[in-house]
Design a protein around this motif. Structure first.
Motif, PDB file in Angstrom:
ATOM      1  N   ILE A 153       0.866  -1.180   0.000  1.00  0.00           N
ATOM      2  CA  ILE A 153       0.000   0.000   0.000  1.00  0.00           C
ATOM      3  C   ILE A 153       0.903   1.230   0.000  1.00  0.00           C
ATOM      4  O   ILE A 153       1.978   1.224   0.616  1.00  0.00           O
ATOM      5  N   VAL A 154       0.479   2.270  -0.707  1.00  0.00           N
ATOM      6  CA  VAL A 154       1.238   3.520  -0.715  1.00  0.00           C
ATOM      7  C   VAL A 154       0.443   4.586   0.009  1.00  0.00           C
ATOM      8  O   VAL A 154      -0.786   4.673  -0.125  1.00  0.00           O
ATOM      9  N   PHE A 155       1.135   5.365   0.825  1.00  0.00           N
ATOM     10  CA  PHE A 155       0.531   6.479   1.552  1.00  0.00           C
ATOM     11  C   PHE A 155       1.065   7.770   0.943  1.00  0.00           C
ATOM     12  O   PHE A 155       2.258   8.078   1.080  1.00  0.00           O
ATOM     13  N   PRO A 156       0.211   8.529   0.249  1.00  0.00           N
ATOM     14  CA  PRO A 156       0.676   9.747  -0.429  1.00  0.00           C
ATOM     15  C   PRO A 156       1.270  10.769   0.542  1.00  0.00           C
ATOM     16  O   PRO A 156       0.944  10.793   1.735  1.00  0.00           O
ATOM     17  N   PHE A 157       2.100  11.601  -0.002  1.00  0.00           N
ATOM     18  CA  PHE A 157       2.852  12.614   0.745  1.00  0.00           C
ATOM     19  C   PHE A 157       1.944  13.413   1.691  1.00  0.00           C
ATOM     20  O   PHE A 157       0.967  14.020   1.275  1.00  0.00           O
ATOM     21  N   GLY A 158       2.283  13.386   2.974  1.00  0.00           N
ATOM     22  CA  GLY A 158       1.639  14.256   3.949  1.00  0.00           C
ATOM     23  C   GLY A 158       0.268  13.843   4.431  1.00  0.00           C
ATOM     24  O   GLY A 158      -0.284  14.492   5.328  1.00  0.00           O
TER      25      GLY A 158
END
Length: 226
Positions: A153-158
Motif C-alpha cells: 500500500i502507498v501512503f501519499p505525501f503528507g
C-alpha cells in the motif's frame, strides 16, 4: 520586444516556483555525502557537512538489525525501527529511508499519523493488517484495505494514515519513505500531548468534546510508536 520580456519574466517566475517545489531532499551533485558531525573532518558539499569521500567506508552504507523483532509490549502494541541518515550516514542526501514495523497480535496499532517530508510505501511480510489513509480537505475520503503477506500500500505525501493488526498472530511490515528524514507527526500525541498544552477550549470546539474529557486526555501519557 515587450512580449518577449514578459515571456522571460513568466519563465523566470516558473523556474523559481519549480525550485521551491523541489526544495526538500534535493538531488545530490556528487556520488555520495556521508553525513558527519565533526566539521573539522568534513568537506562542505550541497550545503551539508560530508565526510571526506577518501575516508568513507562500506560501514557508512550498511546497517544490520532489521531481522530482529521490535518490542511491542507498550500501550499501542507496536514498534517502529526506522533507519535514517542518523543511523546509516550514507543515506545522507539520497532522499530515502526504511523502517521495520512490528505489531502485537489482536490490535497492535501504528496510530493515525503523517510524514511531513515524505510519502511511504508499505509491504506486509507477516500477519494481517487493516491499513488506510484519509485525503485532505474538503473530501476527507478514506482509502483502506485488509493487507496480507506480499501486499503493498502507498501512503501519499503528507496524508494521515494508519495500520492495525487484526490478526491473532504478530504482524511485520517494511516501509520505504521518500526522504532521508521523513519525520512523523502522530495526530493524538500532537493534539492531546502537546508540550505546552493547547487551550482546552480549542479542542472542545474543534472535536465536539466535553471539556472534562479533553482535560483528562491531556493528562494522559501519549506513547510514540517507536
Amino acid at each position: 520586444m515587450m512580449k518577449v520580456a514578459k515571456l522571460l519574466v513568466a519563465f523566470a517566475l516558473l523556474a523559481l516556483a519549480s525550485s521551491f517545489v523541489t526544495a526538500y531532499d534535493p538531488s545530490p551533485l556528487q556520488d555520495f555525502c556521508v553525513g558527519i558531525n565533526d566539521a573539522h573532518a568534513a568537506v562542505l558539499v550541497n550545503g551539508k557537512f560530508c565526510k571526506n569521500p577518501s575516508f568513507a567506508t562500506i560501514d557508512d552504507f550498511t546497517h544490520s538489525g532489521l531481522n530482529v523483532p521490535g518490542n511491542t509490549s507498550n500501550q499501542l502494541g507496536v514498534h517502529v525501527n526506522i533507519i535514517t541518515a542518523d543511523l546509516m550516514p550514507g543515506l545522507n542526501t539520497l532522499g530515502i529511508s526504511l523502517a521495520r514495523i512490528d505489531f502485537a497480535p489482536n490490535g497492535g496499532l501504528n496510530p493515525p499519523h503523517h510524514h511531513p517530508r515524505g510519502s511511504e510505501i508499505l509491504l506486509v511480510l507477516e500477519g494481517t493488517l487493516y491499513a488506510g489513509f484519509v485525503t485532505s480537505n474538503p473530501d476527507h475520503r478514506l482509502f483502506s484495505k485488509i493487507l496480507k503477506p506480499g501486499d503493498l500500500i502507498v501512503f501519499p505525501f503528507g496524508l494521515i494514515h494508519f495500520q492495525l493488526n487484526i490478526g491473532k498472530t504478530p504482524a511485520v511490515a517494511i516501509a520505504a519513505l521518500t526522504s532521508q528524514n521523513p519525520g512523523v507527526d502522530t495526530v493524538a500525541n500532537a493534539i492531546f500531548g502537546a508540550n505546552g498544552p493547547i487551550d482546552p477550549e480549542v479542542l472542545v470546539t474543534a472535536f465536539h468534546l466535553d471539556r472534562k474529557l479533553v482535560e483528562d486526555l491531556q493528562t494522559q501519557v501519549w506513547v510514540d510508536p517507536s
